[in-house]
Design an enzyme around this catalytic site. Structure first.
Site, mmCIF file in Angstrom:
data_model
loop_
_atom_site.group_PDB
_atom_site.id
_atom_site.type_symbol
_atom_site.label_atom_id
_atom_site.label_comp_id
_atom_site.label_asym_id
_atom_site.label_seq_id
_atom_site.Cartn_x
_atom_site.Cartn_y
_atom_site.Cartn_z
ATOM 1 N N ALA A 133 36.210 -19.088 -95.226
ATOM 2 C CA ALA A 133 34.849 -18.718 -95.632
ATOM 3 C C ALA A 133 34.764 -17.278 -96.107
ATOM 4 C CB ALA A 133 33.894 -18.935 -94.460
ATOM 5 N N LEU A 180 36.933 -19.704 -90.576
ATOM 6 C CA LEU A 180 36.369 -18.374 -90.847
ATOM 7 C C LEU A 180 37.137 -17.695 -91.989
ATOM 8 C CD1 LEU A 180 35.785 -17.168 -87.174
ATOM 9 C CD2 LEU A 180 34.009 -17.373 -88.924
ATOM 10 N N VAL A 233 40.329 -12.365 -90.742
ATOM 11 C CA VAL A 233 40.762 -12.905 -89.448
ATOM 12 C C VAL A 233 42.204 -12.502 -89.205
ATOM 13 C CG1 VAL A 233 41.016 -14.970 -88.027
ATOM 14 C CG2 VAL A 233 39.185 -14.860 -89.742
ATOM 15 N N PRO A 234 42.489 -11.776 -88.156
ATOM 16 C CA PRO A 234 43.878 -11.381 -87.875
ATOM 17 C C PRO A 234 44.692 -12.563 -87.369
ATOM 18 C CG PRO A 234 42.456 -10.666 -86.093
ATOM 19 C CD PRO A 234 41.549 -11.246 -87.154
ATOM 20 N N THR A 235 45.962 -12.317 -87.144
ATOM 21 C CA THR A 235 46.840 -13.391 -86.669
ATOM 22 C C THR A 235 46.819 -13.537 -85.156
ATOM 23 O OG1 THR A 235 48.681 -11.812 -86.631
ATOM 24 C CG2 THR A 235 48.386 -13.143 -88.640
ATOM 25 N N SER A 236 46.308 -12.545 -84.461
ATOM 26 C CA SER A 236 46.230 -12.591 -82.996
ATOM 27 C C SER A 236 45.173 -11.598 -82.529
ATOM 28 C CB SER A 236 47.577 -12.233 -82.356
ATOM 29 O OG SER A 236 47.907 -10.874 -82.629
ATOM 30 N N HIS A 253 33.651 -18.752 -71.288
ATOM 31 C CA HIS A 253 32.363 -19.274 -71.707
ATOM 32 C C HIS A 253 32.486 -20.641 -72.381
ATOM 33 C CE1 HIS A 253 30.340 -15.668 -70.561
ATOM 34 N NE2 HIS A 253 31.054 -14.915 -71.361
ATOM 35 N N ALA A 275 35.943 -14.470 -94.213
ATOM 36 C CA ALA A 275 36.026 -13.473 -93.148
ATOM 37 C C ALA A 275 37.451 -12.950 -93.028
ATOM 38 C CB ALA A 275 35.594 -14.080 -91.819
#
Length: 582
Positions: free
Chosen positions: A269, A266, A273-276, A247, A271
């Site tokens: 801010a 993110l 967030v994983p590493t992968s 997309h 959130a």
């Protein structure tokens, strides 16, 4: 946009541009969730109206079809969701029309590739009028246990596996519909499942953004916080030039547009967030487990959804049920790559130079007759195609055509006169000649026996033709048979009968019905391709009358076209041609 929950268990939608499968999937989801009423209130199919039959569980229901968006909105004022399955060429216009309806609150645009200028206009209008657009290029969205748009979440098996038939605690937003299905499954494995899921669509300008829906989730207490997020495309750095993954929202040019930069933003801010991407499932699980330990999430009471009745076609295909057929056909089959007549492919019919007689032999007699037989059939059709405008069938077709009726009506009005006195005598001639010959009756015994019964001998007698003015058609048929048929025993018997009847009156000559009737008996018996039982059945069923119907249709159609071409006025029979009496 913000506000809160978009859908509920009473939400109803209008479906634009009828598509059977996504509508049925919506209705199956409704049944699975225990909805009392279907979520599809009406269907809009431009230029059409009436009803479409679909299933709501085991019950077959009729959903109204409307020709315009306005008509549908007026008929279903409580339907506030518009699901647009129009093509990208017309999606913008129909979506704008829906947005302008006071009853419509949410518009889902499924089409991909809606012109960007059109998308911007839709977005501007929606925001100015407090309305929500999902899409373009979206699979839609779902309120678990309540409502779903079209094909969202895929098959019923996938919906059950993802526990979408009842609400969970997770709000999910993605650009991709395919990723939505994948993550619904992932979330169901490690949490209590989805509460609401939205695929905003993959076009450059989505009608609503990821942020729009996340902020909206913030106002829904059933959706638990914090945010777990992941931006795909981290492998873009491996490429030397700018790349785009799927997309448009995943495109990456400068450093700040990279997936790594977005994920870092993110993370900064607040959130999670994983590493992968591989670590996303663990991050979701850890977050959910922590919320559960803190008592912020109450355990969901698991329920067993009702089974969706399987469609008959699917059940038959899988071998689960046996269903009786309603029609038997042994003459043709159009299920393969090309239609077949009695097992002969259409291409073979053309390549082998088959004629109309060959096609008739395949479709009527279920076998390929010798060429002399099929040519005889064609000769009969040519000789019987027309007999002038004054016979009853032609007269009826002419009168009907002059009344302004269509071709089919004019043809049928002529065909309806075919019977014992017009054309149908071919069948009777074959029946009586065959019975008399097979019983060994002399012409005298046959004719006098018929006279005692008060029955005229079919195939004998003519208003115009006589001993000295023979019917040319009869002579042509007899000449052909003498030249090509291996046996003409029935025709010779008919000639003997004619000799006897001519001794009584000069006009009791064999007519074309008698010639065709007797010669067809010779064709059937002399070809060696039919058993006695088959011949009896063919004569009894009325095959020969079918030959006359087929032949005479050519002439009746011709008379119809003739009258219309000549622009003849309404026919009125002249008074002087009627005997008025008391």
């Amino acid at each position: 946009m913000a506000t809160g929950q978009l859908f509920s268990k009473t939400t109803q939608a209008l479906f634009y541009n009828y598509k059977q499968l996504p509508i049925q999937r919506m209705l199956d989801f409704d049944f699975l969730c225990g909805r009392e009423t279907p979520s599809v209130a009406g269907i809009i199919n431009p230029g059409s109206d009436g009803f479409q039959k679909l299933f709501f569980g085991q019950e077959e229901i009729a959903i109204p079809v409307h020709p315009t968006i306005e008509a549908a909105c007026n008929a279903h004022p409580t339907a506030d969701v518009f699901i647009n399955f129009a093509s990208f060429r017309s999606a913008a216009a129909s979506s704008m029309s829906a947005l302008k309806q006071p009853t419509i609150r949410v518009v889902a645009i499924i089409a991909e590739g809606v012109p960007e200028s059109d998308a911007k206009q839709l977005i501007s209008y929606a925001r100015a009028n407090n309305k929500v657009i999902i899409g373009p290029a979206t699979v839609g969205g779902i309120q678990a246990g309540a409502f779903k748009i079209g094909d969202t979440a895929g098959t019923i098996d996938n919906i059950i596996q993802c526990k979408l038939y009842r609400p969970g605690s997770v709000g999910f937003v993605s650009k991709s519909g395919g990723m939505s299905n994948e993550l619904y499954n992932t979330i169901a494995r490690v949490t209590d499942g989805i509460y609401e899921g939205i695929a905003i669509g993959g076009d450059v300008f989505p009608g609503s953004t990821l942020s729009d829906h996340i902020l909206r989730f913030n106002n829904i207490p059933q959706v638990q916080k914090p945010v777990v997020a992941w931006v795909s495309g981290t492998c873009a750095r491996l490429f030397k030039s700018e790349v785009q993954f799927g997309h448009a929202g995943a495109k990456s040019g400068g450093e700040l547009e990279s997936a790594q930069a977005k994920n870092q933003a993110l993370r900064e801010a607040g959130a999670i967030v994983p590493t992968s991407y591989e670590a996303l499932e663990s991050a979701i699980k850890e977050t959910f487990d922590k919320l559960a330990e803190e008592g912020k999430i109450s355990p969901v009471t698991e329920i067993t959804p009702p089974p969706i009745p399987e469609d008959l076609k699917t059940a038959i295909k899988s071998g689960k049920v046996r269903a009786p057929t309603h029609i038997i056909s042994t003459i043709s089959d159009d299920r393969g790559e090309e239609p077949c007549y009695a097992g002969v492919p259409m291409s073979t019919i053309i390549e082998q130079g088959y004629g109309v007689g060959d096609v008739i032999s395949l479709l009527w007699f279920k076998r390929s007759l010798p060429r002399y037989c099929t040519q005889f059939i064609e000769i009969c059709i040519m000789l019987c195609a027309d007999h002038g405008p004054c016979v009853s069938g032609a007269h009826n077709s002419i009168v009907t055509a002059r009344a302004g009726k269509d071709l089919v009506s004019s043809l049928v009005s002529g065909l309806l006169t075919i019977g014992p006195r017009f054309g149908g005598a071919i069948d009777d001639a074959a029946r009586y000649f065959k019975d008399a010959y097979d019983r060994g009756l002399t012409p005298y015994e046959f004719v006098e026996g018929m006279k005692k019964k008060g029955i005229r001998v079919p195939g004998i007698g003519h208003r115009i033709k006589s001993r000295d003015n023979r019917d040319k058609r009869v002579q042509l048929l007899q000449k052909y048979a003498h030249t090509h048929f291996p046996s003409v025993k029935y025709m010779e018997y008919a000639v003997q009968v004619e000799t006897y009847t001519l001794s009584k009156a000069n006009n009791l000559v064999m007519n074309v019905d008698g010639a065709i009737g007797s010669l067809f008996l010779d064709l059937l018996s002399g070809s060696g391709m039919f058993t006695k039982q088959e011949i009896d059945e063919i004569v009894e069923i009325g095959y020969l009358n079918g030959l006359f119907v087929l032949a005479r249709s050519i002439g009746l159609i011709g008379h119809t076209f003739d009258q219309k071409r000549l622009k003849q006025p309404l026919y009125r029979h002249p008074w002087e041609d009627v005997l008025y009496t008391k």
